[in-house]
Design a protein around this motif. Structure first.
Motif, PDB file in Angstrom:
ATOM      1  N   UNK A 179       0.903  -1.312   0.084  1.00 47.06           N
ATOM      2  CA  UNK A 179      -0.069  -0.076  -0.027  1.00 47.06           C
ATOM      3  C   UNK A 179       0.823   1.224   0.052  1.00 47.06           C
ATOM      4  N   UNK A 180       2.010   1.229   0.625  1.00 46.03           N
ATOM      5  CA  UNK A 180       2.753   2.468   0.656  1.00 46.03           C
ATOM      6  C   UNK A 180       4.233   2.226   0.174  1.00 46.03           C
ATOM      7  N   UNK A 181       5.057   1.290   0.529  1.00 50.96           N
ATOM      8  CA  UNK A 181       6.392   1.359   0.264  1.00 50.96           C
ATOM      9  C   UNK A 181       6.675   0.984  -1.419  1.00 50.96           C
ATOM     10  N   UNK A 182       5.839   0.075  -1.880  1.00 54.92           N
ATOM     11  CA  UNK A 182       6.046  -0.053  -3.438  1.00 54.92           C
ATOM     12  C   UNK A 182       5.667   0.922  -4.223  1.00 54.92           C
ATOM     13  N   UNK A 183       4.319   1.448  -3.962  1.00 56.18           N
ATOM     14  CA  UNK A 183       3.992   2.553  -4.828  1.00 56.18           C
ATOM     15  C   UNK A 183       4.785   3.822  -4.684  1.00 56.18           C
ATOM     16  N   UNK A 184       5.293   4.131  -3.666  1.00 57.09           N
ATOM     17  CA  UNK A 184       5.977   5.362  -3.261  1.00 57.09           C
ATOM     18  C   UNK A 184       7.353   5.318  -3.888  1.00 57.09           C
ATOM     19  N   UNK A 185       8.050   4.015  -4.039  1.00 61.76           N
ATOM     20  CA  UNK A 185       9.120   3.686  -4.646  1.00 61.76           C
ATOM     21  C   UNK A 185       9.103   4.059  -6.177  1.00 61.76           C
ATOM     22  N   UNK A 186       7.949   3.625  -6.625  1.00 61.23           N
ATOM     23  CA  UNK A 186       7.731   3.783  -8.003  1.00 61.23           C
ATOM     24  C   UNK A 186       7.385   5.076  -8.596  1.00 61.23           C
ATOM     25  N   UNK A 187       6.832   5.798  -7.777  1.00 60.61           N
ATOM     26  CA  UNK A 187       6.814   7.306  -7.661  1.00 60.61           C
ATOM     27  C   UNK A 187       8.128   8.110  -7.844  1.00 60.61           C
ATOM     28  N   UNK A 188       8.869   7.801  -6.924  1.00 66.66           N
ATOM     29  CA  UNK A 188      10.117   8.256  -7.069  1.00 66.66           C
ATOM     30  C   UNK A 188      11.013   8.029  -8.141  1.00 66.66           C
ATOM     31  N   UNK A 189      10.984   6.757  -8.538  1.00 70.83           N
ATOM     32  CA  UNK A 189      11.590   6.307  -9.909  1.00 70.83           C
ATOM     33  C   UNK A 189      11.297   7.140 -10.950  1.00 70.83           C
ATOM     34  N   UNK A 190       9.781   7.243 -11.193  1.00 69.25           N
ATOM     35  CA  UNK A 190       9.183   7.743 -12.099  1.00 69.25           C
ATOM     36  C   UNK A 190       9.538   9.477 -12.372  1.00 69.25           C
ATOM     37  N   UNK A 191       9.681  10.008 -11.136  1.00 68.87           N
ATOM     38  CA  UNK A 191      10.158  11.214 -10.920  1.00 68.87           C
ATOM     39  C   UNK A 191      11.611  11.320 -11.529  1.00 68.87           C
ATOM     40  N   UNK A 192      12.750  10.402 -11.079  1.00 64.65           N
ATOM     41  CA  UNK A 192      14.045  10.629 -11.641  1.00 64.65           C
ATOM     42  C   UNK A 192      13.810  10.145 -13.049  1.00 64.65           C
ATOM     43  N   UNK A 193      13.044   9.350 -13.564  1.00 60.34           N
ATOM     44  CA  UNK A 193      12.716   9.441 -14.990  1.00 60.34           C
ATOM     45  C   UNK A 193      12.681  10.434 -15.936  1.00 60.34           C
TER      46      UNK A 193
END
Length: 235
Positions: A141-155
């Protein structure tokens, strides 16, 4: 919607041409001629009809278009909550693969690959033992989607193709966080084996004490779990 295939018209045309040619070349005044022509017409009709069926679009018929490949149905475990977790897990891994392909930085790419490997093992372990599903709710619910959000921001920052205060700050903060995220994912996977590790530790302690009581080892007795009770190991 069900559609009816049109019958081929080529056999009828072929029979009509046969009658026309026969009438031009031979007289049609005796019953034997009509009988012979009727037999020849039947042969021509069925022969041309067979060609139409085997050859596709002949005489006004359209070859049936190949059916689009059906999307394989996702396997269901019978547990709606577990099915949702597995589906979300597949989507998350697919997104990691996409990000890995997009991001050129080798360090970030290596971290993404590691996250993908650990995540896949987490999902496989919970699929094997669905009772562990509550242990990864916060992860899902939090760690996985937040990680993907950060990586998308980096992308997105990398794709901007510029060096600026905001872009560089975004990339630096994500890069500095990735090692921590990888370690957190690995700890989540390790936690799934906590119950098994405790059971094994208890079994080993009980086994060692029983062997010590039987004089099979020189090791001293160790403290056993309070609720161990009368545990016997039969070989």
């Amino acid at each position: 919607m069900e559609t009816n295939a049109r019958k081929p018209v080529a056999p009828f045309y072929a029979v009509a041409v046969l009658w026309l040619l026969y009438a031009l070349l031979f007289p049609l005044y005796a019953p034997a001629h009509y009988a012979l022509l009727a037999a020849a017409s039947a042969v021509v009709f069925f022969a041309v009809n067979a060609l139409c069926r085997n050859g596709g679009a002949v005489g006004g018929t359209e070859a049936s278009a190949p059916k689009a490949a059906e999307k394989p149905k996702e396997e269901s475990t019978g547990d709606a909550e577990l099915d949702k977790m597995l589906k979300d897990g597949r989507l998350a891994i697919a997104e990691m693969k996409r990000l890995d392909d997009n991001i050129a930085d080798e360090g970030i790419s290596a971290d993404i690959v590691r996250l993908e490997q650990v995540s896949r093992k987490i999902f496989d372990e919970v699929k094997r033992d669905p009772q562990k599903l509550p242990q990864i709710r916060r992860f899902m619910d939090y760690y996985l989607p937040t990680t993907l959000k950060l990586l998308n921001a980096y992308d997105r920052a990398s794709a901007a193709g510029i060096s600026g205060e905001n872009v560089d700050a975004t990339k630096a903060r994500v890069e500095g966080m990735m090692r921590t995220i990888v370690a957190a994912f690995e700890k989540q996977l390790d936690a799934l084996y906590g119950a098994e590790a405790l059971d094994i530790s208890t079994d080993i302690t009980v086994l060692e004490n029983m062997m010590a009581r039987e004089g099979l080892t020189d090791q001293p007795l160790k403290a056993e779990p309070a609720d161990g009770g009368d545990i016997r190991l039969e070989l």
